[in-house]
Design a protein around this motif. Structure first.
Motif, PDB file in Angstrom:
ATOM      1  N   GLN A 180       0.831  -1.193   0.000  1.00  0.00           N
ATOM      2  CA  GLN A 180       0.000   0.000   0.000  1.00  0.00           C
ATOM      3  C   GLN A 180       0.873   1.254   0.000  1.00  0.00           C
ATOM      4  O   GLN A 180       1.983   1.265   0.536  1.00  0.00           O
ATOM      5  CB  GLN A 180      -0.950   0.013   1.196  1.00  0.00           C
ATOM      6  N   ALA A 181       0.348   2.301  -0.622  1.00  0.00           N
ATOM      7  CA  ALA A 181       1.050   3.575  -0.725  1.00  0.00           C
ATOM      8  C   ALA A 181       0.011   4.684  -0.822  1.00  0.00           C
ATOM      9  O   ALA A 181      -1.202   4.420  -0.906  1.00  0.00           O
ATOM     10  CB  ALA A 181       1.971   3.579  -1.945  1.00  0.00           C
ATOM     11  N   GLU A 182       0.472   5.920  -0.819  1.00  0.00           N
ATOM     12  CA  GLU A 182      -0.416   7.064  -0.984  1.00  0.00           C
ATOM     13  C   GLU A 182       0.073   7.882  -2.168  1.00  0.00           C
ATOM     14  O   GLU A 182       1.224   8.357  -2.169  1.00  0.00           O
ATOM     15  CB  GLU A 182      -0.449   7.921   0.270  1.00  0.00           C
ATOM     16  N   ALA A 183      -0.775   8.012  -3.168  1.00  0.00           N
ATOM     17  CA  ALA A 183      -0.381   8.693  -4.398  1.00  0.00           C
ATOM     18  C   ALA A 183      -0.185  10.181  -4.168  1.00  0.00           C
ATOM     19  O   ALA A 183      -0.886  10.811  -3.361  1.00  0.00           O
ATOM     20  CB  ALA A 183      -1.437   8.481  -5.481  1.00  0.00           C
ATOM     21  N   GLY A 184       0.781  10.740  -4.893  1.00  0.00           N
ATOM     22  CA  GLY A 184       1.017  12.173  -4.820  1.00  0.00           C
ATOM     23  C   GLY A 184       0.145  12.922  -5.819  1.00  0.00           C
ATOM     24  O   GLY A 184      -0.848  12.394  -6.340  1.00  0.00           O
ATOM     25  N   GLU A 185       0.513  14.148  -6.108  1.00  0.00           N
ATOM     26  CA  GLU A 185      -0.249  14.971  -7.035  1.00  0.00           C
ATOM     27  C   GLU A 185       0.301  14.837  -8.453  1.00  0.00           C
ATOM     28  O   GLU A 185       1.476  14.524  -8.648  1.00  0.00           O
ATOM     29  CB  GLU A 185      -0.190  16.442  -6.611  1.00  0.00           C
ATOM     30  N   THR A 186      -0.563  15.061  -9.429  1.00  0.00           N
ATOM     31  CA  THR A 186      -0.122  15.089 -10.818  1.00  0.00           C
ATOM     32  C   THR A 186       0.635  16.388 -11.075  1.00  0.00           C
ATOM     33  O   THR A 186       0.536  17.358 -10.311  1.00  0.00           O
ATOM     34  CB  THR A 186      -1.318  14.984 -11.777  1.00  0.00           C
ATOM     35  N   SER A 187       1.371  16.411 -12.178  1.00  0.00           N
ATOM     36  CA  SER A 187       2.091  17.638 -12.529  1.00  0.00           C
ATOM     37  C   SER A 187       1.122  18.784 -12.809  1.00  0.00           C
ATOM     38  O   SER A 187       1.419  19.950 -12.501  1.00  0.00           O
ATOM     39  CB  SER A 187       2.975  17.382 -13.756  1.00  0.00           C
ATOM     40  N   PHE A 188      -0.056  18.480 -13.355  1.00  0.00           N
ATOM     41  CA  PHE A 188      -1.053  19.530 -13.622  1.00  0.00           C
ATOM     42  C   PHE A 188      -1.546  20.144 -12.315  1.00  0.00           C
ATOM     43  O   PHE A 188      -1.690  21.375 -12.203  1.00  0.00           O
ATOM     44  CB  PHE A 188      -2.230  18.939 -14.397  1.00  0.00           C
ATOM     45  N   GLU A 189      -1.795  19.304 -11.316  1.00  0.00           N
ATOM     46  CA  GLU A 189      -2.248  19.809 -10.014  1.00  0.00           C
ATOM     47  C   GLU A 189      -1.187  20.704  -9.377  1.00  0.00           C
ATOM     48  O   GLU A 189      -1.503  21.750  -8.790  1.00  0.00           O
ATOM     49  CB  GLU A 189      -2.569  18.637  -9.085  1.00  0.00           C
ATOM     50  N   VAL A 190       0.072  20.320  -9.514  1.00  0.00           N
ATOM     51  CA  VAL A 190       1.151  21.093  -8.908  1.00  0.00           C
ATOM     52  C   VAL A 190       1.303  22.445  -9.598  1.00  0.00           C
ATOM     53  O   VAL A 190       1.458  23.489  -8.945  1.00  0.00           O
ATOM     54  CB  VAL A 190       2.468  20.301  -8.966  1.00  0.00           C
ATOM     55  N   LEU A 191       1.237  22.453 -10.929  1.00  0.00           N
ATOM     56  CA  LEU A 191       1.480  23.687 -11.673  1.00  0.00           C
ATOM     57  C   LEU A 191       0.285  24.634 -11.665  1.00  0.00           C
ATOM     58  O   LEU A 191       0.451  25.860 -11.602  1.00  0.00           O
ATOM     59  CB  LEU A 191       1.861  23.350 -13.122  1.00  0.00           C
ATOM     60  N   SER A 192      -0.920  24.070 -11.743  1.00  0.00           N
ATOM     61  CA  SER A 192      -2.102  24.923 -11.854  1.00  0.00           C
ATOM     62  C   SER A 192      -2.613  25.399 -10.508  1.00  0.00           C
ATOM     63  O   SER A 192      -3.211  26.465 -10.395  1.00  0.00           O
ATOM     64  CB  SER A 192      -3.220  24.182 -12.583  1.00  0.00           C
ATOM     65  N   GLY A 193      -2.401  24.603  -9.477  1.00  0.00           N
ATOM     66  CA  GLY A 193      -2.933  24.944  -8.170  1.00  0.00           C
ATOM     67  C   GLY A 193      -4.442  24.869  -8.115  1.00  0.00           C
ATOM     68  O   GLY A 193      -5.063  25.395  -7.191  1.00  0.00           O
ATOM     69  N   GLY A 194      -5.031  24.160  -9.090  1.00  0.00           N
ATOM     70  CA  GLY A 194      -6.480  24.050  -9.147  1.00  0.00           C
ATOM     71  C   GLY A 194      -7.011  22.935  -8.276  1.00  0.00           C
ATOM     72  O   GLY A 194      -6.313  22.393  -7.397  1.00  0.00           O
ATOM     73  N   ALA A 195      -8.263  22.583  -8.526  1.00  0.00           N
ATOM     74  CA  ALA A 195      -8.913  21.535  -7.752  1.00  0.00           C
ATOM     75  C   ALA A 195      -8.228  20.200  -8.001  1.00  0.00           C
ATOM     76  O   ALA A 195      -7.858  19.878  -9.130  1.00  0.00           O
ATOM     77  CB  ALA A 195     -10.390  21.451  -8.137  1.00  0.00           C
ATOM     78  N   PRO A 196      -8.028  19.397  -6.975  1.00  0.00           N
ATOM     79  CA  PRO A 196      -7.365  18.094  -7.138  1.00  0.00           C
ATOM     80  C   PRO A 196      -8.246  17.106  -7.897  1.00  0.00           C
ATOM     81  O   PRO A 196      -9.468  17.186  -7.860  1.00  0.00           O
ATOM     82  CB  PRO A 196      -7.133  17.644  -5.699  1.00  0.00           C
ATOM     83  N   PHE A 197      -7.576  16.171  -8.588  1.00  0.00           N
ATOM     84  CA  PHE A 197      -8.300  15.128  -9.302  1.00  0.00           C
ATOM     85  C   PHE A 197      -8.940  14.134  -8.338  1.00  0.00           C
ATOM     86  O   PHE A 197     -10.018  13.604  -8.608  1.00  0.00           O
ATOM     87  CB  PHE A 197      -7.351  14.371 -10.240  1.00  0.00           C
ATOM     88  N   LEU A 198      -8.258  13.875  -7.246  1.00  0.00           N
ATOM     89  CA  LEU A 198      -8.707  12.838  -6.321  1.00  0.00           C
ATOM     90  C   LEU A 198      -8.840  13.402  -4.917  1.00  0.00           C
ATOM     91  O   LEU A 198      -8.155  14.350  -4.531  1.00  0.00           O
ATOM     92  CB  LEU A 198      -7.698  11.674  -6.299  1.00  0.00           C
ATOM     93  N   THR A 199      -9.721  12.774  -4.164  1.00  0.00           N
ATOM     94  CA  THR A 199      -9.826  13.097  -2.740  1.00  0.00           C
ATOM     95  C   THR A 199      -8.716  12.380  -1.988  1.00  0.00           C
ATOM     96  O   THR A 199      -7.991  11.538  -2.535  1.00  0.00           O
ATOM     97  CB  THR A 199     -11.186  12.649  -2.196  1.00  0.00           C
ATOM     98  N   GLU A 200      -8.581  12.704  -0.707  1.00  0.00           N
ATOM     99  CA  GLU A 200      -7.549  12.061   0.099  1.00  0.00           C
ATOM    100  C   GLU A 200      -7.754  10.550   0.161  1.00  0.00           C
ATOM    101  O   GLU A 200      -6.808   9.770   0.093  1.00  0.00           O
ATOM    102  CB  GLU A 200      -7.546  12.657   1.506  1.00  0.00           C
ATOM    103  N   ALA A 201      -9.010  10.134   0.288  1.00  0.00           N
ATOM    104  CA  ALA A 201      -9.299   8.695   0.364  1.00  0.00           C
ATOM    105  C   ALA A 201      -8.992   8.003  -0.954  1.00  0.00           C
ATOM    106  O   ALA A 201      -8.522   6.856  -0.983  1.00  0.00           O
ATOM    107  CB  ALA A 201     -10.753   8.463   0.764  1.00  0.00           C
ATOM    108  N   GLU A 202      -9.262   8.684  -2.079  1.00  0.00           N
ATOM    109  CA  GLU A 202      -9.030   8.085  -3.388  1.00  0.00           C
ATOM    110  C   GLU A 202      -7.551   7.991  -3.728  1.00  0.00           C
ATOM    111  O   GLU A 202      -7.176   7.264  -4.651  1.00  0.00           O
ATOM    112  CB  GLU A 202      -9.760   8.892  -4.464  1.00  0.00           C
ATOM    113  N   ARG A 203      -6.697   8.696  -3.004  1.00  0.00           N
ATOM    114  CA  ARG A 203      -5.263   8.628  -3.262  1.00  0.00           C
ATOM    115  C   ARG A 203      -4.625   7.388  -2.624  1.00  0.00           C
ATOM    116  O   ARG A 203      -3.454   7.091  -2.883  1.00  0.00           O
ATOM    117  CB  ARG A 203      -4.569   9.891  -2.747  1.00  0.00           C
TER     118      ARG A 203
END
Length: 218
Positions: free
Chosen positions: A98-121
């Motif tokens: 098991q692991a916890e996924a990080g953010e996509t490059s789009f999320e990091v650069l845009s600072g917009g709404a995340p693709f996934l919730t904390e649980a979905e990561r």
């Protein structure tokens, strides 16, 4: 005169018979010497004690490493591994991680709404694989020699990620160093392949894991 001729021939015959008998005796003696020379010398037998190596076929242990989740950067992964060794060459293993996924490059650069919730990561996987060993030895010095094996695995299982569960194929390779008759260290790499459409059209993702492990035989 006739008596002299007979005596001469009789003496010649006796001489020839003597030479023939002498030649036969010499040949027999030579054969006996040859037979005696090929006899193996007597060697004293020694009692040799074989190494007392455990014959347990079950293996269980922990693993820790890094998994590169495609499109979601790299994360630390923790897991467990259990294996049954069918023989010296083949084994069956089951792994869970098991692991916890990080953010996509789009999320990091845009600072917009995340693709996934904390649980979905949360990233969880399990698989069952068939493995093949290439057994050998590892020499650290003249006195430090350990049994080792390079192995490959092919398996299938499931991955939970992004609020969904996906059928997963796994391809792996590793190296096992047997430090004692019951304890081993592992270095392994495994690619988890499953279809995903989290950030667009459905595609096959490659999620590569690099890990270290410690296992016990029992």
């Amino acid at each position: 005169m006739e008596i002299g001729i007979r005596s001469f021939f009789l003496g010649l015959v006796c001489t020839l018979l003597s030479f023939s008998l002498f030649a036969q005796l010499s040949e027999q003696e030579s054969e006996q010497e040859t037979e005696q020379s090929v006899i193996q010398p007597s060697v004293e037998r020694r009692d040799i004690n074989e190494a007392n190596i455990d014959s347990e076929n079950f293996e269980f242990g922990m693993l820790v490493g890094v998994i590169s989740i495609e499109d979601f950067s790299s994360s630390m992964v923790l897991g467990v591994r259990a294996a049954y060794h069918i023989n010296e060459d083949f084994f069956v293993e089951a792994t869970y991680g098991q692991a916890e996924a990080g953010e996509t490059s789009f999320e990091v650069l845009s600072g917009g709404a995340p693709f996934l919730t904390e649980a979905e990561r949360d990233y969880r996987y399990y698989n069952v694989s068939l493995g093949y060993n290439l057994n050998g030895e590892t020499f650290f010095s003249d006195r430090w020699v350990f049994n080792s094996a390079t192995y490959i695995t092919l398996g299938a299982g499931s991955t939970e990620f992004g609020g969904d569960e996906r059928f997963t194929l796994s391809l792996g390779a590793g190296y096992r160093l047997l430090l004692t008759d019951f304890f081993a260290l592992h270095i392994n790499m495994k690619d988890h392949l499953f279809n995903s459409e989290l950030i667009g059209e459905e595609k096959t993702t490659h999620n590569i894991e690099y890990g270290l492990g410690a296992t016990f035989f029992f």
